[in-house]
Design a protein around this motif. Structure first.
Motif, PDB file in Angstrom:
ATOM      1  N   TYR A  19      44.358  38.307  45.945  1.00  0.00           N
ATOM      2  CA  TYR A  19      43.893  39.124  47.069  1.00  0.00           C
ATOM      3  C   TYR A  19      44.512  38.662  48.386  1.00  0.00           C
ATOM      4  CZ  TYR A  19      40.535  40.580  43.550  1.00  0.00           C
ATOM      5  OH  TYR A  19      39.973  41.058  42.397  1.00  0.00           O
ATOM      6  N   SER A  20      45.615  37.937  48.286  1.00  0.00           N
ATOM      7  CA  SER A  20      46.456  37.651  49.450  1.00  0.00           C
ATOM      8  C   SER A  20      47.864  38.065  49.054  1.00  0.00           C
ATOM      9  CB  SER A  20      46.400  36.172  49.831  1.00  0.00           C
ATOM     10  OG  SER A  20      46.800  35.351  48.752  1.00  0.00           O
ATOM     11  N   ASN A  22      42.611  43.156  56.753  1.00  0.00           N
ATOM     12  CA  ASN A  22      41.620  42.733  57.727  1.00  0.00           C
ATOM     13  C   ASN A  22      42.260  42.586  59.105  1.00  0.00           C
ATOM     14  OD1 ASN A  22      39.608  42.441  55.688  1.00  0.00           O
ATOM     15  ND2 ASN A  22      40.431  40.429  55.180  1.00  0.00           N
ATOM     16  N   GLN A  54      42.684  40.609  51.353  1.00  0.00           N
ATOM     17  CA  GLN A  54      42.183  39.550  52.234  1.00  0.00           C
ATOM     18  C   GLN A  54      43.250  39.103  53.227  1.00  0.00           C
ATOM     19  OE1 GLN A  54      40.659  36.641  49.387  1.00  0.00           O
ATOM     20  NE2 GLN A  54      38.597  37.507  49.574  1.00  0.00           N
TER      21      GLN A  54
END
Length: 275
Positions: free
Chosen positions: A154-155, A181, A216
């Motif tokens: 998630y990065s 984000n 993320q």
């Protein structure tokens, strides 16, 4: 040039309702582009389209006026405009008298051009005249969101991208699973992204995993789209490539970055169902 951390983001702000152009907070595009290896001539052309749904001012008699506005900020401008400052600036029109809609449009163009460092085009339309311009549309592309994939990252993971050099294709692919984000506050930004390309066939599962890997990741909308563009060019070596993201609104504004290496290509300002 001021840094994102110095912007109004994440700070308590007074909502000024009388015109104040100094509320606009420009941020240089250069630092993030250097991070992507972009130094000098840009590998893409394009525009950032902003739509404002909460624009209001007073006419010469003090009666409120409500309108919609479109802002087209060129990709070659030295600066982007931080979004909270943009909202605060638009709010400053609320109790300000203007003689005409054209006067409002001219003021917006002048102030945003000064902040961005390049000519910004603005269109303002009275709400009751907006009509079909506010209709809901959709991307005409193959949606890859139903692919049954296992997600572990998630990065951002650009190394997951891959393409088959023995298959040359032209495709339009779309995903509605893009989430990143805010660079400063960490608040979620939700978007849909269309990728149109010609070249070695991109692995659809790998592409979906890559897009989900922004979940993320902390960057502004414009920076995320430029990262997607440069990662696809670097790992899939597309002959032509267009990346267009439509983000959901926050505070009455949506931001829609468009990047392409196709000469003359122009985005349609199509409002998606989540917008």
């Amino acid at each position: 040039m001021a840094t994102p951390e110095q912007s109004p983001l994440g700070k308590t702000s007074s909502y000024i309702d009388e015109y104040d152009a100094s509320l606009l907070f420009p941020i240089s595009r250069l630092e993030k582009r250097l991070e992507l290896g972009i130094d000098g001539q840009l590998p893409f052309q394009g525009v950032d389209i902003w739509n404002a749904y909460e624009l209001s001012w007073l006419n010469s008699k003090g009666k409120p006026v409500v309108a919609l506005a479109e802002f087209f900020i060129p990709v070659g401008s030295p600066n982007l405009v931080e979004s909270k400052s943009f909202k605060l600036y638009l709010n400053s029109f609320n109790q300000t008298k203007f003689d005409s809609l054209q006067a409002v449009q001219n003021r917006l163009e002048a102030d945003l051009t000064a902040a961005a460092g390049s000519d910004v085009h603005v269109t303002v339309v009275y709400l009751h005249q907006a009509g079909s311009s506010a209709d809901i549309g959709a991307f005409d592309a193959v949606c890859i969101d139903e692919l049954d994939v296992d997600i572990e990252h998630y990065s951002t993971q650009p190394n997951m991208l891959k393409a088959s050099a023995d298959q040359i294709v032209s495709e339009k692919l779309v995903s509605h699973l893009l989430k990143s984000n805010c660079l400063v506050t960490g608040q979620p930004d939700w978007g849909s992204v269309i990728i149109e390309y010609t070249g070695a066939k991109i692995d659809h599962e790998a592409l979906l995993k890559y897009l989900i890997s922004f979940r993320q990741h902390n960057e502004f909308h414009e920076q995320c789209v430029e990262r997607i563009f440069t990662d696809l060019m670097g790992h899939c070596h597309c002959e032509t490539l267009t990346v267009y993201a439509r983000y959901t609104r926050r505070g009455g504004l949506d931001i829609n970055p468009f990047r392409t290496n196709v000469d003359g290509a122009q985005p349609e300002n199509v409002r998606l169902v989540r917008q």
